[in-house]
Design a protein around this motif. Structure first.
Motif, PDB file in Angstrom:
ATOM      1  N   LEU A 147       0.855  -1.200   0.000  1.00 55.80           N
ATOM      2  CA  LEU A 147       0.000   0.000   0.000  1.00 55.80           C
ATOM      3  C   LEU A 147       0.881   1.238   0.000  1.00 55.80           C
ATOM      4  O   LEU A 147       1.672   1.453   0.920  1.00 55.80           O
ATOM      5  CB  LEU A 147      -0.865   0.020   1.259  1.00 55.80           C
ATOM      6  N   GLU A 148       0.731   2.056  -1.026  1.00 61.33           N
ATOM      7  CA  GLU A 148       1.581   3.244  -1.168  1.00 61.33           C
ATOM      8  C   GLU A 148       0.839   4.506  -0.744  1.00 61.33           C
ATOM      9  O   GLU A 148      -0.246   4.796  -1.275  1.00 61.33           O
ATOM     10  CB  GLU A 148       2.022   3.383  -2.628  1.00 61.33           C
ATOM     11  N   VAL A 149       1.430   5.242   0.194  1.00 57.92           N
ATOM     12  CA  VAL A 149       0.828   6.487   0.687  1.00 57.92           C
ATOM     13  C   VAL A 149       1.959   7.493   0.951  1.00 57.92           C
ATOM     14  O   VAL A 149       2.975   7.130   1.565  1.00 57.92           O
ATOM     15  CB  VAL A 149       0.045   6.231   2.002  1.00 57.92           C
ATOM     16  N   PRO A 150       1.810   8.760   0.503  1.00 56.26           N
ATOM     17  CA  PRO A 150       2.860   9.766   0.744  1.00 56.26           C
ATOM     18  C   PRO A 150       3.081  10.022   2.244  1.00 56.26           C
ATOM     19  O   PRO A 150       2.130   9.949   3.035  1.00 56.26           O
ATOM     20  CB  PRO A 150       2.307  11.036   0.081  1.00 56.26           C
TER      21      PRO A 150
ATOM     22  N   SER B  35       1.451  -3.432  -6.211  1.00 59.09           N
ATOM     23  CA  SER B  35       1.395  -2.126  -5.542  1.00 59.09           C
ATOM     24  C   SER B  35       0.042  -1.481  -5.752  1.00 59.09           C
ATOM     25  O   SER B  35      -0.508  -1.502  -6.856  1.00 59.09           O
ATOM     26  CB  SER B  35       2.499  -1.209  -6.066  1.00 59.09           C
ATOM     27  N   ILE B  36      -0.480  -0.916  -4.672  1.00 59.51           N
ATOM     28  CA  ILE B  36      -1.809  -0.310  -4.703  1.00 59.51           C
ATOM     29  C   ILE B  36      -1.694   1.115  -4.162  1.00 59.51           C
ATOM     30  O   ILE B  36      -1.023   1.335  -3.140  1.00 59.51           O
ATOM     31  CB  ILE B  36      -2.776  -1.110  -3.777  1.00 59.51           C
ATOM     32  N   ASN B  37      -2.372   2.056  -4.806  1.00 60.66           N
ATOM     33  CA  ASN B  37      -2.397   3.428  -4.307  1.00 60.66           C
ATOM     34  C   ASN B  37      -3.309   3.487  -3.070  1.00 60.66           C
ATOM     35  O   ASN B  37      -4.517   3.316  -3.171  1.00 60.66           O
ATOM     36  CB  ASN B  37      -2.912   4.351  -5.421  1.00 60.66           C
ATOM     37  N   GLY B  38      -2.692   3.742  -1.904  1.00 62.66           N
ATOM     38  CA  GLY B  38      -3.460   3.778  -0.661  1.00 62.66           C
ATOM     39  C   GLY B  38      -3.949   5.173  -0.309  1.00 62.66           C
ATOM     40  O   GLY B  38      -4.576   5.380   0.726  1.00 62.66           O
ATOM     41  N   ASP B  39      -3.652   6.160  -1.178  1.00 67.21           N
ATOM     42  CA  ASP B  39      -4.046   7.545  -0.905  1.00 67.21           C
ATOM     43  C   ASP B  39      -5.346   7.883  -1.641  1.00 67.21           C
ATOM     44  O   ASP B  39      -5.430   8.866  -2.373  1.00 67.21           O
ATOM     45  CB  ASP B  39      -2.903   8.484  -1.320  1.00 67.21           C
TER      46      ASP B  39
END
Ligand code: AMP
Length: 185
Positions: free
Chosen positions: A114-117, A164-168
């Motif tokens: 989970l990708e989050v800035p 990879s998944i956009n968590g934002d």
């Protein structure tokens, strides 16, 4: 049969999403953070040893966490599949998990990242008000993530297991993306 590992920095929404996904797939959600917090509350030997590390935002020693995961994965409900949330947290734990899964004759097909800035992570963690989430501890947990856990992204990517998944995004959108990823991986 699904076996999933959830990767991502603290505050990425791993716990929330892992729970939703495990419910929709009918398999247990195994969060090492939750198991450790239960041990701390219950004042077990493990809890007493783990507490000081958790309070500082450091990782609990590998051997303690591994024994806990081994015990949990040997329980009957985990034979149906599982969602692992918060484990492995470093390359050594990932290698131990490989060995453990070999012993149990299980294979984990998919690792979700989970990708989050960073700015969003800090904001989320401060707002959820967990006891181990003071600003200083949050910063340390992010540092520990970068130093020890982030290398797992390449570790699993090289093995072609990483999604990879956009968590934002809004929670439901992330859930939809995850369900799609799991169904097609
Ligand atoms: P979490 O709820 O996953 O953010 O975990 C909370 C805390 O529990 C972490 O900051 C660590 O101190 C500890 N912890 C959880 N999972 C692990 C793990 N796999 N290895 C070592 N420590 C862990």
């Amino acid at each position: 049969m699904s076996r999933l590992i959830f990767l991502g920095p603290p505050g990425a929404g791993k716990g929330t999403q892992a729970k939703v996904l495990s419910e929709s797939l009918g398999i247990p959600h195994i969060s090492t953070g939750d198991l450790l917090r239960l041990s701390v509350q219950g004042k077990t030997l493990l809890g007493l040893e783990a507490k000081a590390f958790m309070d500082r935002g450091e990782l609990v020693p590998d051997d303690l966490v591994l024994a806990m995961v081994r015990e949990r994965l040997c329980q009957a409900d985990a034979h149906l599949g599982w969602v692992l949330d918060g484990f492995p947290r470093n390359v050594s734990q990932a290698a131990s998990l490989d060995t453990l899964l070999m012993e149990l004759d299980q294979i984990c097909e998919t690792v979700v990242n989970l990708e989050v800035p960073d700015a969003v992570l800090v904001e989320r963690m401060l707002s959820r008000g967990r006891k181990d989430d003071t600003e200083e501890v949050i910063c340390r947990r992010l540092e520990v993530y970068r130093e020890q856990t982030a290398p797992l992204i390449d570790f699993y990517r090289q093995r072609n297991q990483l999604v990879s998944i956009n968590g934002d995004l809004p929670v439901e959108k992330v859930t939809d993306a995850l369900k799609y990823a799991v169904a097609t991986s």
